[in-house]
Design a protein around this motif. Structure first.
Motif, mmCIF file in Angstrom:
data_model
loop_
_atom_site.group_PDB
_atom_site.id
_atom_site.type_symbol
_atom_site.label_atom_id
_atom_site.label_comp_id
_atom_site.label_asym_id
_atom_site.label_seq_id
_atom_site.Cartn_x
_atom_site.Cartn_y
_atom_site.Cartn_z
ATOM 1 N N PRO A 1 0.738 -1.270 -0.062
ATOM 2 C CA PRO A 1 -0.055 0.026 -0.038
ATOM 3 C C PRO A 1 0.634 1.341 -0.061
ATOM 4 C CG PRO A 1 -0.935 -1.657 1.527
ATOM 5 C CD PRO A 1 0.472 -2.121 1.130
ATOM 6 N N GLY A 2 1.980 1.133 0.897
ATOM 7 C CA GLY A 2 2.857 2.538 0.738
ATOM 8 C C GLY A 2 3.487 2.709 -0.721
ATOM 9 N N ALA A 3 3.777 1.660 -1.261
ATOM 10 C CA ALA A 3 4.394 1.944 -2.576
ATOM 11 C C ALA A 3 3.296 2.559 -3.379
ATOM 12 C CB ALA A 3 5.104 0.807 -3.216
ATOM 13 N N GLN A 4 2.190 2.164 -3.440
ATOM 14 C CA GLN A 4 1.060 2.720 -4.428
ATOM 15 C C GLN A 4 0.485 3.887 -3.971
ATOM 16 O OE1 GLN A 4 -0.178 0.687 -6.932
ATOM 17 N NE2 GLN A 4 1.538 -0.566 -6.372
ATOM 18 N N LYS A 5 0.743 4.434 -2.814
ATOM 19 C CA LYS A 5 0.455 5.734 -2.377
ATOM 20 C C LYS A 5 1.593 6.601 -3.140
ATOM 21 C CE LYS A 5 -0.912 6.412 1.703
ATOM 22 N NZ LYS A 5 -1.120 6.379 3.280
ATOM 23 N N ALA A 6 2.905 6.213 -3.005
ATOM 24 C CA ALA A 6 3.906 7.124 -3.465
ATOM 25 C C ALA A 6 3.681 7.316 -4.788
ATOM 26 C CB ALA A 6 5.226 6.407 -3.232
ATOM 27 N N ILE A 7 3.224 5.969 -5.738
ATOM 28 C CA ILE A 7 3.373 6.068 -6.947
ATOM 29 C C ILE A 7 2.038 7.011 -7.305
ATOM 30 C CG2 ILE A 7 2.194 4.655 -9.007
ATOM 31 C CD1 ILE A 7 3.840 2.366 -7.790
ATOM 32 N N ALA A 8 0.944 7.071 -6.714
ATOM 33 C CA ALA A 8 -0.146 8.113 -7.135
ATOM 34 C C ALA A 8 0.165 9.426 -6.756
ATOM 35 C CB ALA A 8 -1.405 7.643 -5.923
ATOM 36 N N ARG A 9 1.191 9.958 -5.885
ATOM 37 C CA ARG A 9 1.411 11.018 -5.685
ATOM 38 C C ARG A 9 2.489 11.546 -6.771
ATOM 39 N NH1 ARG A 9 2.947 12.289 0.642
ATOM 40 N NH2 ARG A 9 3.851 14.323 -0.344
ATOM 41 N N TYR A 10 3.194 10.734 -7.222
ATOM 42 C CA TYR A 10 4.173 11.071 -8.207
ATOM 43 C C TYR A 10 3.309 11.114 -9.553
ATOM 44 C CZ TYR A 10 7.508 10.093 -11.829
ATOM 45 O OH TYR A 10 8.412 10.369 -13.089
ATOM 46 N N ARG A 11 2.567 10.445 -9.684
ATOM 47 C CA ARG A 11 1.664 10.376 -10.959
ATOM 48 C C ARG A 11 0.945 11.716 -11.163
ATOM 49 N NH1 ARG A 11 -2.236 7.009 -9.921
ATOM 50 N NH2 ARG A 11 -0.933 5.247 -10.453
ATOM 51 N N GLN A 12 0.301 12.283 -9.906
ATOM 52 C CA GLN A 12 -0.335 13.493 -9.835
ATOM 53 C C GLN A 12 0.554 14.909 -10.111
ATOM 54 O OE1 GLN A 12 -4.089 13.914 -9.300
ATOM 55 N NE2 GLN A 12 -3.193 15.758 -10.312
ATOM 56 N N ALA A 13 1.733 14.635 -9.444
ATOM 57 C CA ALA A 13 2.621 15.691 -9.703
ATOM 58 C C ALA A 13 2.978 16.075 -11.107
ATOM 59 C CB ALA A 13 3.633 15.238 -8.881
ATOM 60 N N VAL A 14 3.274 14.601 -11.825
ATOM 61 C CA VAL A 14 3.670 14.686 -13.390
ATOM 62 C C VAL A 14 2.257 15.413 -14.246
ATOM 63 C CG1 VAL A 14 4.448 13.126 -15.428
ATOM 64 C CG2 VAL A 14 5.262 12.889 -13.103
ATOM 65 N N VAL A 15 1.518 15.016 -13.877
ATOM 66 C CA VAL A 15 -0.026 15.328 -14.645
ATOM 67 C C VAL A 15 -0.125 16.834 -14.130
ATOM 68 C CG1 VAL A 15 -2.463 15.044 -14.536
ATOM 69 C CG2 VAL A 15 -0.898 13.189 -14.454
ATOM 70 N N ASN A 16 0.134 17.255 -13.278
ATOM 71 C CA ASN A 16 0.038 18.720 -12.714
ATOM 72 C C ASN A 16 1.030 19.527 -13.785
ATOM 73 O OD1 ASN A 16 -2.235 18.390 -11.062
ATOM 74 N ND2 ASN A 16 -0.692 18.463 -9.352
ATOM 75 N N LYS A 17 2.182 19.029 -14.047
ATOM 76 C CA LYS A 17 3.190 19.676 -14.920
ATOM 77 C C LYS A 17 2.962 19.788 -16.151
ATOM 78 C CE LYS A 17 7.302 21.270 -15.279
ATOM 79 N NZ LYS A 17 7.955 22.352 -14.696
ATOM 80 N N ALA A 18 2.267 18.545 -16.954
ATOM 81 C CA ALA A 18 1.625 18.732 -18.172
ATOM 82 C C ALA A 18 0.600 19.542 -18.513
ATOM 83 C CB ALA A 18 1.338 17.144 -18.552
ATOM 84 N N LEU A 19 -0.337 19.725 -17.157
ATOM 85 C CA LEU A 19 -1.321 20.427 -17.252
ATOM 86 C C LEU A 19 -1.080 21.937 -17.421
ATOM 87 C CD1 LEU A 19 -4.015 19.005 -14.646
ATOM 88 C CD2 LEU A 19 -4.471 19.361 -17.228
ATOM 89 N N LYS A 20 -0.158 22.348 -16.719
ATOM 90 C CA LYS A 20 0.181 23.702 -16.578
ATOM 91 C C LYS A 20 1.057 24.153 -17.696
ATOM 92 C CE LYS A 20 0.806 24.148 -11.767
ATOM 93 N NZ LYS A 20 1.895 24.080 -10.366
ATOM 94 N N GLY A 21 1.509 23.162 -18.484
ATOM 95 C CA GLY A 21 2.465 23.440 -19.793
ATOM 96 C C GLY A 21 1.498 23.426 -20.808
ATOM 97 N N GLY A 22 0.233 23.110 -20.906
ATOM 98 C CA GLY A 22 -0.831 23.001 -21.942
ATOM 99 C C GLY A 22 -0.546 21.779 -22.965
ATOM 100 N N TYR A 23 -0.173 20.664 -22.276
ATOM 101 C CA TYR A 23 0.288 19.447 -22.962
ATOM 102 C C TYR A 23 -1.159 18.518 -22.971
ATOM 103 C CZ TYR A 23 5.297 20.713 -23.247
ATOM 104 O OH TYR A 23 6.452 21.296 -23.267
ATOM 105 N N ASP A 24 -1.235 17.619 -23.935
ATOM 106 C CA ASP A 24 -2.111 16.667 -23.991
ATOM 107 C C ASP A 24 -1.803 15.480 -23.278
ATOM 108 O OD1 ASP A 24 -3.980 18.010 -26.022
ATOM 109 O OD2 ASP A 24 -2.040 17.597 -27.318
ATOM 110 N N GLY A 25 -0.589 15.197 -22.861
ATOM 111 C CA GLY A 25 -0.110 14.069 -22.097
ATOM 112 C C GLY A 25 1.424 14.207 -21.930
ATOM 113 N N VAL A 26 1.782 13.216 -21.203
ATOM 114 C CA VAL A 26 3.283 13.295 -20.509
ATOM 115 C C VAL A 26 3.820 11.777 -20.670
ATOM 116 C CG1 VAL A 26 2.516 12.957 -18.373
ATOM 117 C CG2 VAL A 26 4.757 14.017 -18.592
#
Length: 263
Positions: A172-197
């Motif tokens: 469970p701890g690993a899955q929680k860290a993966i989810a936080r990482y995924r969200q951080a990366v997605v936020n970066k793509a959103l701010k940059g106006g990208y369709d994906g990352v």
């Protein structure tokens, strides 16, 4: 020969004893593409400071990449944290391989993808120094188990199975860290106006739609042996390449979007 428009690879860790250069070499020899993006931790300079594990097939991987670049394949190398010394050479080329701090790619379907390694989000994902040290120590132990587990399987005629990846999916701890990482990366793509990352770093391959952003992690060549591929029709697929050389997942962008809507 498997043909595609682009290949995205990261976390090969050449020079590390757990690098599966044999599988990567097989993958490169059986694929033909216009572009290859090397998204960090291709060479493990961190591991080689302690001890160098360099085999013939690791030389052959480098030669295969240089040969493809010489034959006209565009190769862009975005260094990660384990090969961060190469960031000093951004904007330069070595053997027709270009070095960049980050890059972008537009698919045949017109999707603009941000390309990076992903270590820049460590502070956002971190649960503290003790947690980081414990995570690194446990991961090293998992790789040790993975190494001996697969040696035993081969003695009895079995094929490669990533025990390390299987165990990580159950923690469970690993899955929680993966989810936080995924969200951080997605936020970066959103701010940059990208369709994906497309990223790597955490050794957890997946393709999914998150907040309208196509999130792709191309995995690694330590325990998962995966690469992300843009196929000839512009769809993105994640390939698992071991003895079976089988497709782990092939999810066209439309399928990813429809799955997300259904959820």
């Amino acid at each position: 020969m498997f043909e595609c428009r682009a290949i995205f690879i990261s976390d090969v860790h050449l020079g590390c004893k757990d690098c599966r250069a044999d599988y990567l070499l097989s993958f490169l020899q059986q694929t033909q593409t216009d572009k290859i993006y090397l998204l960090g931790d291709i060479i493990d300079l961190w591991a080689m400071r302690k001890q160098v594990h360099w085999q013939l097939n690791q030389n052959q991987v480098i030669k295969a990449l240089l040969d493809k670049a010489e034959q006209g394949c565009e190769i862009i190398y975005v260094p990660g944290n384990h090969d961060e010394a190469l960031r000093l050479y951004h904007g330069k080329s070595f053997g027709n391989i270009k070095i960049a701090l980050r890059s972008s790619h537009i698919t045949l379907q017109g999707k603009k993808l941000l390309l990076l390694h992903g270590d820049e989000f460590d502070k956002q994902v971190s649960f503290g120094p003790l947690h980081n040290w414990l995570g690194d120590t446990l991961y090293d132990f998992l790789l040790f188990l993975n190494r001996w587990f697969n040696r035993s399987r081969r003695l009895f005629g079995g094929q490669y199975f990533s025990l390390a990846a299987y165990i990580k999916r159950k923690v469970p701890g690993a899955q929680k860290a993966i989810a936080r990482y995924r969200q951080a990366v997605v936020n970066k793509a959103l701010k940059g106006g990208y369709d994906g990352v497309v990223c790597g770093h955490i050794h957890h391959p997946e393709i999914r739609l998150e907040q309208g952003i196509i999130y792709c992690n191309d995995g690694d060549w330590i325990d998962n042996c995966t690469a992300l591929v843009e196929q000839t029709d512009g769809s993105l697929a994640l390939y698992h390449w071991t003895e079976q050389a089988q497709r782990l997942a092939s999810l066209p962008l439309q399928a990813v979007a429809s799955k997300a809507k259904a959820a």
